[in-house]
Motif scaffolding. Structure first.
Motif, PDB file in Angstrom:
ATOM      1  N   ASP A  66     149.264 -59.672  60.155  1.00  0.00           N
ATOM      2  CA  ASP A  66     147.816 -59.780  60.263  1.00  0.00           C
ATOM      3  C   ASP A  66     147.154 -58.946  59.172  1.00  0.00           C
ATOM      4  O   ASP A  66     147.821 -58.201  58.440  1.00  0.00           O
ATOM      5  CB  ASP A  66     147.331 -59.356  61.647  1.00  0.00           C
ATOM      6  N   GLU A  67     145.837 -59.055  59.079  1.00  0.00           N
ATOM      7  CA  GLU A  67     145.105 -58.391  57.997  1.00  0.00           C
ATOM      8  C   GLU A  67     145.285 -56.878  58.019  1.00  0.00           C
ATOM      9  O   GLU A  67     145.438 -56.246  56.974  1.00  0.00           O
ATOM     10  CB  GLU A  67     143.620 -58.741  58.085  1.00  0.00           C
ATOM     11  N   LYS A  68     145.266 -56.292  59.225  1.00  0.00           N
ATOM     12  CA  LYS A  68     145.406 -54.842  59.340  1.00  0.00           C
ATOM     13  C   LYS A  68     146.759 -54.381  58.797  1.00  0.00           C
ATOM     14  O   LYS A  68     146.838 -53.445  57.997  1.00  0.00           O
ATOM     15  CB  LYS A  68     145.258 -54.430  60.808  1.00  0.00           C
ATOM     16  N   THR A  69     147.813 -55.039  59.212  1.00  0.00           N
ATOM     17  CA  THR A  69     149.158 -54.653  58.748  1.00  0.00           C
ATOM     18  C   THR A  69     149.282 -54.838  57.244  1.00  0.00           C
ATOM     19  O   THR A  69     149.798 -53.962  56.540  1.00  0.00           O
ATOM     20  CB  THR A  69     150.222 -55.498  59.473  1.00  0.00           C
ATOM     21  N   THR A  71     146.945 -54.808  54.974  1.00  0.00           N
ATOM     22  CA  THR A  71     146.135 -53.808  54.264  1.00  0.00           C
ATOM     23  C   THR A  71     146.915 -52.520  54.049  1.00  0.00           C
ATOM     24  O   THR A  71     146.949 -51.973  52.932  1.00  0.00           O
ATOM     25  CB  THR A  71     144.845 -53.510  55.049  1.00  0.00           C
ATOM     26  N   HIS A  72     147.564 -52.034  55.095  1.00  0.00           N
ATOM     27  CA  HIS A  72     148.239 -50.737  54.994  1.00  0.00           C
ATOM     28  C   HIS A  72     149.599 -50.839  54.290  1.00  0.00           C
ATOM     29  O   HIS A  72     150.003 -49.886  53.603  1.00  0.00           O
ATOM     30  CB  HIS A  72     148.383 -50.123  56.384  1.00  0.00           C
TER      31      HIS A  72
END
Length: 447
Positions: A66-69, A71-72
């Motif tokens: 997903d976007e959160k994963t 990103t980091h």
């Protein structure tokens, strides 16, 4: 760290390997102190420990990224400082490589991000394409400010800013062929000419060949060798990375079979870390596993190889103060920490360590393009630390670091091999023409 992978999930060798890595993490947090992104951003999810949790959740639940994963994970430099610090032996490199491959398979990036990554993958590994792109970058440089103002296009601005003002002429040193040893042949090696480095700074390979030849080493530049695959590997493009690896393995295996090889010499430490990992990358390929392991065993950084030779006394006076910047791929990826500094001292240089030397300069392959703001913060921190010890020159073993650090300081930055070549009989590098040993009249940099 406890895991709950199912037997069906663990039937996949890559998942099983990642599960073993995750289980080694004891959540101690030692890695946070040396992680450049955590030190810079202060976000737990931008630390190795935080990213391990994100990867664990993603893989255990067998879900798309997903976007959160993303990103980091994207903010990770793969500097591997965490592996040097970790008391539990967590192989974060293999874990984040697996995560990136999973992201590449399951996540659709925004259009601008996809296009920029495609441009990088289609140009940087191919010297002729890369050379042409640098010429185009010179034409497009006036648009850097415009691209910088549009967030999705900031990587394009970073590319234009990093491109050199002039593209060096092609060098014959990168043409396939044999460069014979001077005098009796003591060793025979293959030289990785590389992709980006061979275009950006052919003087590095020229200095390598000159010095090795003078030391009685025959240097072979094999026909057909190319990019090591690191660039696409770090972007999660696993199949293209393995294709690059297989091609090089075939070339070097034929070269070794023809007349033997004592080593495969690498002058870009980022490439060295990847080639030394070929044995792992291709461990599941029955046609290449054994050959890949042999190639990985032969791969040596040029300073690693030189430290095994009996060197003569220096020929030229080189009484300069040199800051040694240890590239992350050198000190953390390959665990080569002493050899370059010992060689420079042996050659007559006064070598100074850089404060916070374990912190990345922000280059990290394509990181300074894809994450330009974090990369610039890290570059400025690195330059400040280097300038604090007032060197006359900077030595390092990776072209990416040379480009990144060089964009933030006027102190000459050279590959370690260029300084060693000068000391042991070569010409003084042109970038040091105005620099004089301390005590002599003339300009002394960074006084």
């Amino acid at each position: 760290m406890q895991t709950t992978f199912s037997p069906a999930q663990l039937a996949d060798p890559e998942t099983a390997h990642s599960e073993q890595i995750i289980r080694k993490c004891v959540h101690c947090g030692f890695c946070t102190a040396t992680c450049p992104t955590y030190v810079t951003l202060g976000n737990e999810l931008d630390s190795p420990r935080g990213r391990i949790y994100l990867i664990k959740e993603m893989l255990e639940n067998d879900r798309p990224a997903d976007e959160k994963t993303v990103t980091h994970i994207d903010r990770c430099l793969s500097c591997l400082a965490c592996m040097t610090t970790c008391p539990s032996g967590v192989n974060y490199m293999h874990l984040v490589d697996h995560a990136r491959a999973h992201i590449e398979r399951t996540y659709e990036r925004p259009l601008a991000d996809r296009m920029i990554r495609r441009i990088l993958a289609m140009t940087l590994p191919y010297p002729e394409r890369f050379r042409a792109s640098l010429v185009m970058a010179r034409i497009g440089r006036p648009f850097a400010g415009l691209f910088d103002a549009i967030k999705p296009l900031k990587p394009l601005a970073a590319m234009l800013k990093l491109a050199p003002g002039a593209v060096p002429a092609k060098s014959q040193v990168n043409a396939a062929g044999v460069r014979p040893a001077e005098g009796p042949r003591k060793k025979r090696v293959a030289l990785l000419r590389g992709c980006a480095q061979s275009v950006l700074d052919p003087k590095i390979n020229e200095a390598t060949v000159r010095l090795l030849n003078r030391l009685g080493v025959e240097v072979v530049v094999p026909e057909g060798e190319g990019c090591c695959g690191a660039l696409v590997h770090h972007m999660g493009q696993e199949e293209p990375a393995l294709d690059f690896a297989r091609r090089n393995i075939d070339v070097w295996s034929r070269t070794a079979e023809a007349d033997g090889l004592d080593a495969i010499i690498i002058t870009a430490s980022g490439c060295g870390t990847t080639i030394k990992d070929y044995g792992h990358m291709l461990r599941l390929d029955p046609a290449y596993a054994e050959k890949a392991a042999r190639v990985s065993a032969l791969a040596k950084d040029v300073t690693e190889f030189l430290s095994e030779l009996e060197l003569p006394l220096p020929v030229n006076a080189t009484d300069l103060v040199v800051a040694y910047h240890s590239a992350c791929s050198m000190q953390h990826g390959q665990k080569i920490t002493k050899a370059p500094k010992v060689l420079l001292a042996q050659a007559g240089f006064t070598v100074r360590d850089v404060p916070e030397g374990h912190i990345c300069c922000g280059s990290a392959g394509t990181y300074n393009i894809l994450q330009p703001e974090i990369a610039a913060t890290l570059r400025n921190r690195k330059v400040k630390n280097i300038e604090s010890i007032a060197p006359q020159a900077i030595a390092t073993g990776n072209i990416g670091c040379m480009t990144q650090i060089g964009s933030g300081t006027g102190i000459p930055i050279l590959h370690t091999i260029e300084l060693l070549d000068w000391a042991f009989g070569g010409e003084k590098p042109a970038s040091l023409a105005a620099v004089r040993p301390r005590g002599e009249p003339g300009l002394v940099a960074a006084e």
